[in-house]
Enzyme design. Structure first.
Site, PDB file in Angstrom:
ATOM      1  N   HIS A  73      -5.349  -4.873   8.548  1.00 26.47           N
ATOM      2  CA  HIS A  73      -4.972  -3.215   8.257  1.00 26.47           C
ATOM      3  C   HIS A  73      -6.739  -3.726   7.006  1.00 26.47           C
ATOM      4  O   HIS A  73      -6.743  -4.259   6.415  1.00 26.47           O
ATOM      5  CB  HIS A  73      -4.031  -3.288   7.358  1.00 26.47           C
ATOM      6  CG  HIS A  73      -3.169  -2.811   8.992  1.00 26.47           C
ATOM      7  ND1 HIS A  73      -1.979  -2.027   8.177  1.00 26.47           N
ATOM      8  CD2 HIS A  73      -2.970  -2.871   9.754  1.00 26.47           C
ATOM      9  CE1 HIS A  73      -1.375  -2.281   9.913  1.00 26.47           C
ATOM     10  NE2 HIS A  73      -1.620  -2.526  10.308  1.00 26.47           N
ATOM     11  N   TYR A 202       2.926   4.414   1.559  1.00 26.03           N
ATOM     12  CA  TYR A 202       3.921   4.415   0.151  1.00 26.03           C
ATOM     13  C   TYR A 202       4.211   5.341  -0.303  1.00 26.03           C
ATOM     14  O   TYR A 202       3.343   6.068  -0.569  1.00 26.03           O
ATOM     15  CB  TYR A 202       3.281   3.845  -0.860  1.00 26.03           C
ATOM     16  CG  TYR A 202       3.498   1.974  -0.444  1.00 26.03           C
ATOM     17  CD1 TYR A 202       2.068   1.315  -0.171  1.00 26.03           C
ATOM     18  CD2 TYR A 202       3.645   0.290  -0.934  1.00 26.03           C
ATOM     19  CE1 TYR A 202       1.796   0.164   0.352  1.00 26.03           C
ATOM     20  CE2 TYR A 202       3.648  -0.815  -1.296  1.00 26.03           C
ATOM     21  CZ  TYR A 202       2.777  -1.185  -0.845  1.00 26.03           C
ATOM     22  OH  TYR A 202       2.597  -2.124  -0.070  1.00 26.03           O
ATOM     23  N   PRO A 293       8.799  -6.046  -4.950  1.00 29.91           N
ATOM     24  CA  PRO A 293       8.011  -5.873  -3.277  1.00 29.91           C
ATOM     25  C   PRO A 293       7.304  -5.120  -3.056  1.00 29.91           C
ATOM     26  O   PRO A 293       6.541  -5.458  -2.511  1.00 29.91           O
ATOM     27  CB  PRO A 293       9.346  -6.127  -2.815  1.00 29.91           C
ATOM     28  CG  PRO A 293       9.780  -4.881  -2.780  1.00 29.91           C
ATOM     29  CD  PRO A 293       9.965  -5.799  -4.399  1.00 29.91           C
ATOM     30  N   LYS A 297       3.895  -8.817  -2.748  1.00 29.12           N
ATOM     31  CA  LYS A 297       2.974  -9.690  -3.125  1.00 29.12           C
ATOM     32  C   LYS A 297       3.690 -11.489  -3.313  1.00 29.12           C
ATOM     33  O   LYS A 297       3.002 -12.633  -4.148  1.00 29.12           O
ATOM     34  CB  LYS A 297       2.336  -9.754  -5.054  1.00 29.12           C
ATOM     35  CG  LYS A 297       1.035  -8.556  -4.951  1.00 29.12           C
ATOM     36  CD  LYS A 297      -0.073  -9.458  -4.913  1.00 29.12           C
ATOM     37  CE  LYS A 297      -1.193  -8.470  -4.665  1.00 29.12           C
ATOM     38  NZ  LYS A 297      -1.738  -8.618  -3.455  1.00 29.12           N
ATOM     39  N   TYR A 385      -4.411  -5.196  -4.168  1.00 32.69           N
ATOM     40  CA  TYR A 385      -3.691  -5.247  -3.017  1.00 32.69           C
ATOM     41  C   TYR A 385      -4.379  -6.449  -2.527  1.00 32.69           C
ATOM     42  O   TYR A 385      -3.001  -6.909  -1.779  1.00 32.69           O
ATOM     43  CB  TYR A 385      -3.495  -4.120  -2.166  1.00 32.69           C
ATOM     44  CG  TYR A 385      -2.376  -3.793  -1.614  1.00 32.69           C
ATOM     45  CD1 TYR A 385      -1.342  -3.317  -1.627  1.00 32.69           C
ATOM     46  CD2 TYR A 385      -2.759  -4.111  -0.381  1.00 32.69           C
ATOM     47  CE1 TYR A 385      -0.368  -3.357  -1.020  1.00 32.69           C
ATOM     48  CE2 TYR A 385      -1.896  -4.077   1.210  1.00 32.69           C
ATOM     49  CZ  TYR A 385      -0.253  -3.446   0.320  1.00 32.69           C
ATOM     50  OH  TYR A 385       0.787  -3.366   1.038  1.00 32.69           O
TER      51      TYR A 385
HETATM   52  C1  PHB Z   1       7.023  -5.302   4.550  1.00 29.50           C
HETATM   53  O1  PHB Z   1       5.978  -4.901   5.643  1.00 29.50           O
HETATM   54  O2  PHB Z   1       7.802  -5.739   4.854  1.00 29.50           O
HETATM   55  C2  PHB Z   1       6.482  -5.245   3.243  1.00 29.50           C
HETATM   56  C3  PHB Z   1       4.912  -4.484   3.730  1.00 29.50           C
HETATM   57  C4  PHB Z   1       4.999  -4.018   1.898  1.00 29.50           C
HETATM   58  C5  PHB Z   1       5.746  -4.540   0.701  1.00 29.50           C
HETATM   59  C6  PHB Z   1       6.685  -5.001   0.541  1.00 29.50           C
HETATM   60  C7  PHB Z   1       7.591  -4.954   1.853  1.00 29.50           C
HETATM   61  O3  PHB Z   1       5.526  -3.871  -0.154  1.00 29.50           O
END
Ligand code: PHB
Ligand code: APR
Length: 391
Positions: A73, A202, A293, A297, A385
């Site tokens: 990505h 997000y 989460p 990280k 990120y």
């Molecule tokens: C996930 O795909 O489980 C996932 C992706 C991004 C995050 C946390 C979990 O910030």
């Protein structure tokens, strides 16, 4: 009584990767894991790998399936006030990217590689206890298949996660602990339906945060902000979809629903212990630190720790030189704290604060607008990120 060079407690991503890196360098190890292989391979966890993490797994000889099935990505989106704003990660970081590939799959690949090599990996090791950490020869006692065992080693790697026995066996007063509990949890689902998004979203919403992620072209991974102790019984599938629709909806886009095959709630906390070492015990991954989460990280940080630890153990093995072992904790903690800050920042920017505190909400809006309009701010998010090269 058996002997090895490095005793590794825990067969999560940290312990298994360390075992693999040591194997490449010709250093012996034994991995002791409390749970069964089936349990370790079924646990659903996060799924975003930094480029540095992928490179490390490739170097360790377990990158083949990631290269084949991982989804590269080049951006993510932040959503607020009903609009999505793309952060072009690769454009902002000189071409770096992330790979979407489940931690569960990473663990399966690592277990398969270890078993293929025929090296000791003991599942369902019970009653693991640690002794003589301050002496030259630490020992581990455990039960396996009904028999008591003792393992003597040069060094113990505590890779046994947040609730493991390694950190807990360090005498009181040695460690300094730093922590923050958040009044949030994440309700995560895995759904057998093609993801409705090409890149992660997000979303900040007045009903609470939501995250749209994925595992493969046919598996979606979605999350909703909830209470840390949320009762899953109150979340039938219909309610989950309804809430996801409300929180992630934007004009001209549809969230496609499908059968939910896994559901879980996780609490969120930040935690660091210092130093990440006591005598001959070295802590790595979740055993030493936890991040919420939101920044994706946890796994990446765990693998950075074991890379540093493997290099230090290789130097120690080759020349009896302990300089890198002595520097291990300081070296790791620099990146740990950078990621602690980033994860805390992402978390506080995106979650609905308790009582919907109007002051905080205005600050969040100002910050989200800034990040999505200022290239300098967007780059700061992007470089964190995708994973900073130097910290
Ligand atoms: C996930 O795909 O489980 C996932 C992706 C991004 C995050 C946390 C979990 O910030
Ligand atoms: N004895 C042996 N093994 C143990 C013990 C014990 N007393 N206690 C825990 N374990 C095992 C757990 O069963 C688990 O398999 O240690 C392993 C720790 O693995 P993880 O929790 O996955 O931790 P780590 O390898 O540091 O990986 C960090 O996992 O939690 C996520 O977000 C986190 O992605 C990050 C990653």
């Amino acid at each position: 009584m058996t002997r090895t060079q490095v005793a590794i407690v825990g067969a999560g991503p940290a312990g298994l990767t360390l075992g693999r890196l040591l194997e490449s360098a010709g250093i012996e190890s034994v991995i002791l894991e409390a749970r069964s292989r089936a349990y370790c391979e079924a646990r659903i966890r996060a799924g975003v790998l930094e480029q540095g993490t992928v490179d490390l797994l490739r170097d360790a000889g377990v990158g083949e399936r990631i290269d084949r099935e991982g989804l590269v990505h080049h951006g993510i989106s932040l959503q607020f006030d009903g609009e999505r704003h793309r952060i072009p990660l690769s454009d902002l970081t000189g071409g770096r990217s992330i790979v979407v590939y489940g931690q569960t799959e990473v663990v399966k690949d690592l277990i398969a590689a270890r078993l293929e090599s025929g090296l000791p990996l003991l599942f369902e090791a019970e009653g693991v206890s640690i002794h003589d950490l301050e002496a030259g020869r630490p020992r581990i006692r455990y039960r396996h298949e009904g028999a008591e065992h003792e393992l003597e080693c040069d060094v113990i790697a505590g890779c046994d996660g947040f609730h493991g026995c390694c950190r807990a066996s360090i005498p009181p007063g040695v460690l300094r602990e730093f922590s923050r509990e958040y009044p949030y949890g994440w309700l995560g689902i895995l759904a057998e339906v093609a993801p409705s998004i090409d890149e992660l979203v997000y979303a900040r919403h007045e009903r609470g945060f939501a995250l749209l992620s994925l595992r493969s072209p046919t598996l979606s991974r979605y999350y909703l902000q909830c209470a840390p102790d949320e009762n899953l019984d109150e979340w039938p599938d219909d309610r989950i979809w309804e809430e996801l629709q409300l929180r992630t909806g934007v004009a001209g886009w549809t969230l496609v629903e499908g059968p939910i095959v896994e559901k879980g709630v996780t609490g969120m906390r930040s935690y660091v212990c210092e130093p990440m070492r006591h005598g001959r015990l070295f802590l790595a991954g979740d055993a030493a630190h936890i991040v919420p989460p939101t920044g994706a990280k946890g796994l990446n940080l765990a693998l950075h720790d074991v890379r540093v630890l493997a290099e230090a153990l290789i130097r120690f093995n080759e020349r009896g030189d302990e300089t890198l072992l002595d520097a291990y904790s300081t070296e790791c903690l620099r990146r740990v704290w950078r990621c602690e800050h980033f994860s805390w920042w992402m978390t506080t920017m995106l979650h609905l604060p308790p009582g919907a505190d109007p002051f905080e909400l205005r600050l969040q809006s100002a910050q989200l607008r800034y990040v999505t309009t200022s290239p300098a701010q967007a780059r700061a998010l992007a470089e964190n990120y995708v994973g900073l090269e130097a910290v």
